[in-house]
Design an enzyme around this catalytic site. Structure first.
Site, mmCIF file in Angstrom:
data_model
loop_
_atom_site.group_PDB
_atom_site.id
_atom_site.type_symbol
_atom_site.label_atom_id
_atom_site.label_comp_id
_atom_site.label_asym_id
_atom_site.label_seq_id
_atom_site.Cartn_x
_atom_site.Cartn_y
_atom_site.Cartn_z
ATOM 1 N N SER A 32 -45.379 -109.472 26.991
ATOM 2 C CA SER A 32 -46.626 -108.716 27.111
ATOM 3 C C SER A 32 -47.877 -109.492 26.739
ATOM 4 O O SER A 32 -48.992 -109.041 27.038
ATOM 5 C CB SER A 32 -46.554 -107.444 26.265
ATOM 6 N N SER A 72 -47.966 -105.983 28.831
ATOM 7 C CA SER A 72 -48.745 -104.809 28.498
ATOM 8 C C SER A 72 -50.121 -105.123 27.913
ATOM 9 O O SER A 72 -50.979 -104.252 27.844
ATOM 10 C CB SER A 72 -47.974 -103.956 27.489
ATOM 11 N N LYS A 121 -55.929 -105.415 21.082
ATOM 12 C CA LYS A 121 -55.145 -104.496 21.925
ATOM 13 C C LYS A 121 -55.119 -103.129 21.250
ATOM 14 O O LYS A 121 -54.958 -103.051 20.021
ATOM 15 C CB LYS A 121 -53.724 -105.054 22.063
#
Lengths: 474, 80
Positions: free
Chosen positions: A189, A165, A93
């Site tokens: 997330s 996210s 990420k």
């Protein structure tokens, strides 16, 4: 321009390689049946062909990934095999620091930021021989909008959002554009996009994995975790990621178990609790049907399903929001003062809101949180793990996400507040072909039991074997 | 909401943020909504969590807050 210069995509053959699990790929690499270079080229070809539609990556490290793959191939050929992750690509990420590789957090604030060191989990996975494939898309600083690079699409239907996210990691895994990935989870997330994209994601116990080098949002709730297509793959990644780190004082000093040791223990004799209040409310009918069927599957596998009471279960979003934004403002205050207009509109307003809650608001939230932690502890004292749907619904459309995003963290936030480990894995599909996730919640530092429960279910079902219908785009 | 907005206008300067009116209105709406929702979450047991630590509860138990302050924070006497 093609990411993989001088090489034509082999289409189905690349897909066969790209969709292998880490465990399967690892066995082939160790036997030298497949080389890390072949693997990386296959995945890069798919990224080249498909990421235009998916938007799962912010940065693709094509050249360095190929160079690292050649190095891994050479090491393995010489007998210097480092273990089951050697030569396997990984995607992080874009909120984790990666030495020499852009780390943007999807923000104009960090558009030109190239870290000079790796986050601890990045460094550990690199040390195990993994190859950095790229940096995946996310909401700005894991809490805002996606104004700069756009949002990641759901491979099961491109009109739908991948979730946030850590949506880029989930989208890439579901589309065969990644073999393994990492995400961060402050309120869901990792688990929400895992549920919506039909992959597996673990939020480890708070303190289990070092957060050093992850751009912070909430000091008391952020956690880093693995994302993959099988439970066993998450366990393999955790074996390297977990453990004390002197650079993160919140990381736990206790011993790290062998996370793959309990995978094949089965479900006989386990008692799995199902909260009877709140976590069964407001479910989409498809989710409810899939969850009920999942409970029957567990019973068929020898587990006992036990109704449990969690008296204070309710929508804890305001509690979570106050803690999150107060802590996020503390982290971002200096940068907000200097670069306010560089933040996306939605992001900066949400972060700035944290400056305007009072100490009394924060303390009230902490008291409710303390009571909730007692509830979860009490519920887990009589059962081995808790089962809930991960999200009450399947994925939202991109349009809904861009207009006024509906809430999706009702069932994940409570366990971010409590700090328990929680895994999401596929447990069905809706009538319109969108994945549905099951959440397994364990006692603190009992990830092994979650992996055991998850693997037992996964081995009895085929949801994780389905592939997103993307080949027409290839 | 107007009171909150005025307060935000004053406080934003003190925390070093230069917010325009659009930002202030949006933030006021966020903060107001969250505070209202938070206030609705009132578990009676949550007050119990405060008993050993909550100054007001402790003060009531001991008669007055002044005495409590003296009892709790009186410096130790020198020996002899």
């Amino acid at each position: 321009m093609s990411l993989v210069e001088g090489r034509e995509s082999r289409g189905p053959m690349d897909a066969e390689l790209a969709y292998l699990s880490v465990a399967e790929m690892s066995a082939l690499i160790q036997r030298k049946t497949v080389s890390p270079v072949e693997v990386v080229k296959a995945i890069l070809s798919r990224v080249d062909a498909l990421d235009t539609y998916l938007n799962s990556y912010i940065t693709v490290c094509a050249d360095t990934a190929l160079a690292e793959a050649e190095q891994a191939e050479g090491e393995i050929a010489k007998g210097a095999y480092r273990g089951p992750l050697h030569g396997i690509p990984i995607s992080h990420k874009d909120i984790s620091l990666t030495q020499g590789v852009h780390t943007t957090a999807h923000s104009r604030v960090l558009l030109d930021f190239i870290p000079t060191e790796d986050a601890t989990h990045v460094s550990r996975l690199k040390g195990s021989g993994m190859i950095l494939l790229g940096k995946t898309n996310l909401t700005e600083f894991a809490c805002g909008a996606m104004e700069l690079f756009g949002l990641p699409r759901n491979p099961w239907n491109l009109e739908y959002y991948a979730g946030g996210s850590s949506g880029g990691s989930a989208s890439a895994l579901a589309a065969g554009l990644a073999v393994a990935a990492t995400g961060t989870d402050t309120g869901g997330s990792i688990r929400v996009p895992a549920s919506w994209c039909g992959i597996v994601g673990l939020r480890p116990t708070f303190g289990r994995v070092s957060r050093y080098g992850v751009l912070p949002l909430s000091w008391s709730m952020d956690q880093v975790g693995p994302m993959a297509r099988t439970v066993a793959d998450c366990a393999l990644l955790m074996s390297v990621m977990a453990g004390y780190d002197p650079r993160d004082p919140t990381s736990a000093t206790g011993p790290v178990p062998n996370f793959t040791s309990s995978l094949d223990k089965g479900l006989h004799g386990l008692v799995l609790g199902v909260p009877q209040n709140y976590f069964l409310e407001g479910l989409d009918p498809n989710v409810e049907t899939a969850f009920r069927e999942t409970l029957r599957t567990f019973e068929g596998l020898g587990a006992e399903i036990e109704p449990v009471n969690v008296p204070h279960a309710c929508d804890l979003r305001p509690v979570w929001e106050v803690i999150l934004t107060v802590e996020a403002f503390a982290e971002h205050a200096a940068t907000l003062r200097r670069h306010y207009s560089d933040y996306g509109t939605k992001t900066r307003r949400r972060l700035a809101s944290g400056a305007f809650y009072t100490a009394a608001d924060y303390q009230h939230a902490l008291r409710i949180r303390a009571l909730w932690i007692q509830d979860v502890r009490s519920a887990l004292s009589s059962v081995d793990a808790l089962l809930t749907p991960t999200v009450p619904t399947t994925a939202f459309t991109v349009k809904a996400q861009l207009d006024v995003p509906p809430d999706c963290g009702q069932f994940t936030r409570p366990f971010s507040l409590s700090g328990n480990p929680a895994l999401s894995l596929p447990c069905g599909f809706s009538e319109d072909g969108l994945p549905i996730g099951l959440q397994i919640v364990g006692r603190p530092f009992d990830e092994n039991l979650i992996f055991q429960v998850g693997t037992g279910y996964e081995m009895a079902t085929t949801w994780h074997e389905r592939r997103a219908p993307l080949e027409g785009h290839n | 909401m107007e009171i909150l907005l005025d307060w935000l206008r004053r406080e934003s300067a003190s925390v070093g943020l230069s917010l325009d009116e659009a930002d202030l209105s949006a933030i006021a709406e966020i903060v107001d909504g969250v505070k209202r929702a938070l206030a609705k979450i009132q578990f009676s047991e949550a007050d119990g969590i405060a008993i050993p630590y909550g100054f007001d509860v402790f003060a009531d138990r001991n008669g007055s807050s002044r005495n409590v302050t003296l009892q709790r924070f009186r410096p130790p006497r020198p020996p002899g």
